[in-house]
Design a protein around this motif. Structure first.
Motif, short mmCIF file in Angstrom:
data_model
loop_
_atom_site.label_atom_id
_atom_site.label_comp_id
_atom_site.label_asym_id
_atom_site.label_seq_id
_atom_site.Cartn_x
_atom_site.Cartn_y
_atom_site.Cartn_z
N LYS A 154 0.83 -1.21 0.00
CA LYS A 154 0.00 0.00 0.00
C LYS A 154 0.86 1.26 0.00
O LYS A 154 0.34 2.37 0.08
N LEU A 158 -0.52 7.04 -5.17
CA LEU A 158 -1.93 7.11 -5.57
C LEU A 158 -2.82 6.47 -4.52
O LEU A 158 -3.88 7.01 -4.17
N TRP A 159 -2.41 5.32 -4.03
CA TRP A 159 -3.20 4.62 -3.00
C TRP A 159 -3.27 5.46 -1.73
O TRP A 159 -4.35 5.59 -1.12
N PHE A 162 -5.69 8.53 -2.45
CA PHE A 162 -7.09 8.32 -2.81
C PHE A 162 -7.80 7.22 -2.03
O PHE A 162 -9.02 7.26 -1.89
N ALA A 163 -7.06 6.23 -1.53
CA ALA A 163 -7.71 5.13 -0.83
C ALA A 163 -7.55 5.23 0.68
O ALA A 163 -8.17 4.46 1.42
N HIS A 204 -8.26 -1.03 -9.03
CA HIS A 204 -8.52 -1.07 -7.60
C HIS A 204 -8.88 0.30 -7.04
O HIS A 204 -9.77 0.44 -6.20
N LEU A 205 -8.22 1.32 -7.55
CA LEU A 205 -8.50 2.67 -7.06
C LEU A 205 -9.88 3.15 -7.52
O LEU A 205 -10.55 3.89 -6.79
N SER A 209 -12.15 4.51 -4.58
CA SER A 209 -12.29 5.96 -4.49
C SER A 209 -13.20 6.50 -5.59
O SER A 209 -12.88 6.37 -6.77
N PHE A 212 -11.21 9.26 -7.48
CA PHE A 212 -10.29 8.74 -8.49
C PHE A 212 -11.05 8.23 -9.71
O PHE A 212 -10.64 8.49 -10.85
#
Length: 282
Positions: A154, A158-159, A162-163, A204-205, A209, A212
């Motif tokens: 993780k 980006l993760w 946004f996550a 996944h994003l 999100s 995203f």
């Protein structure tokens, strides 16, 4: 004919002839004839090993004005046993651009870059790859972004943005910053060649999100991610940073991201580190 293009095609012709002469038949699985007079490989042998037409290879080696695909160039590069540096040179001569980025993203920190990060004691800095995985950081960078609080899978910018709302909730003017971040990643995504790992991340994003997902579907592409970004810091309020990205290894697509607190900002390096770590532990 354009003088520069004429010179480049002559350079391409010379380069291919020299490479062909340097490769022995045995190196590509061919037998050597006792009557062979040509040093290295014949043109027809290069074409056969590469799996392309003899006329196409001949025209390419002659520097003719023809359009060649990336697939053809890669086939020639493999047949002539080119190194990654020679393959890049081939692309620059034939298409006036470097080849697409490899599908696999580099995940190892070069030792010299590790030393460089450790020497940057006063400013937050980190290194990320084409997928935006963070593979190294300094103490100030860990203080600002709390990289060590995240598991390896993780530890991706980006993760984290946004996550995981621990970071995005601290970013001032988040809607504008979010759009800039996604559009910048779009450029890297397009640079990858069959980027399955990058596609998996984007998928996944989009699930994790809503922000995203909306921005990704906009297909907005801007310049590289740099400028000014402000973070909310405990006991300090808003702290503004200028940030930029420097290419430190072009072949492996590694970038150093460097943050500098704006002059007059209510924080020094030590307080930034302490405040960010305290926030991450709450």
């Amino acid at each position: 004919m354009n003088t520069r293009l004429s010179r480049t095609r002559q350079d391409l012709a010379d380069f291919l002839r020299r490479k062909r002469a340097s490769v022995q038949p045995e190196e590509v699985g061919l037998s050597r004839s006792s009557r062979r007079r040509t040093p290295g490989l014949r043109r027809e042998e290069v074409a056969t090993v590469a799996g392309i037409g003899l006329s196409w290879y001949t025209w390419l080696e002659q520097g003719r004005d023809i359009r060649v695909s990336a697939h053809l160039l890669d086939s020639v590069a493999r047949a002539l046993r080119m190194s990654s540096e020679e393959r890049q040179h081939l692309y620059l001569l034939a298409q006036e651009r470097p080849p697409s980025a490899p599908a696999d993203t580099w995940c190892e920190m070069p030792p010299l870059i590790r030393v460089l990060l450790d020497d940057l004691t006063q400013r937050p800095a980190f290194v990320m790859n084409l997928r935006w995985d963070v593979i190294g950081w300094n103490a100030a960078g860990d203080g600002l972004f709390a990289f060590s609080d995240y598991p390896k899978d993780k530890r991706n910018m980006l993760w984290m943005y946004f996550a995981d709302k621990r970071l995005s909730c601290r970013v001032q003017d988040w809607p504008r910053q979010a759009a800039q971040i996604v559009s910048s990643f779009r450029r890297d995504y397009a640079a990858g060649h069959h980027p399955s790992d990058m596609q998996d991340l984007a998928d996944h994003l989009q699930t994790a999100s809503h922000t995203f997902r909306r921005l990704w579907r906009d297909h907005d592409v801007q310049g590289r991610c740099e400028g000014r970004r402000s973070f909310e810091m405990p006991d300090r309020g808003k702290v503004a940073f200028d940030h930029t990205t420097l290419i430190i290894d072009q072949d492996r697509h590694l970038r150093l991201v460097y943050y500098v607190a704006v002059e007059g900002s209510p924080a020094d390096t030590l307080s930034i580190r302490r405040s960010a770590i305290d926030l991450a532990s709450e």
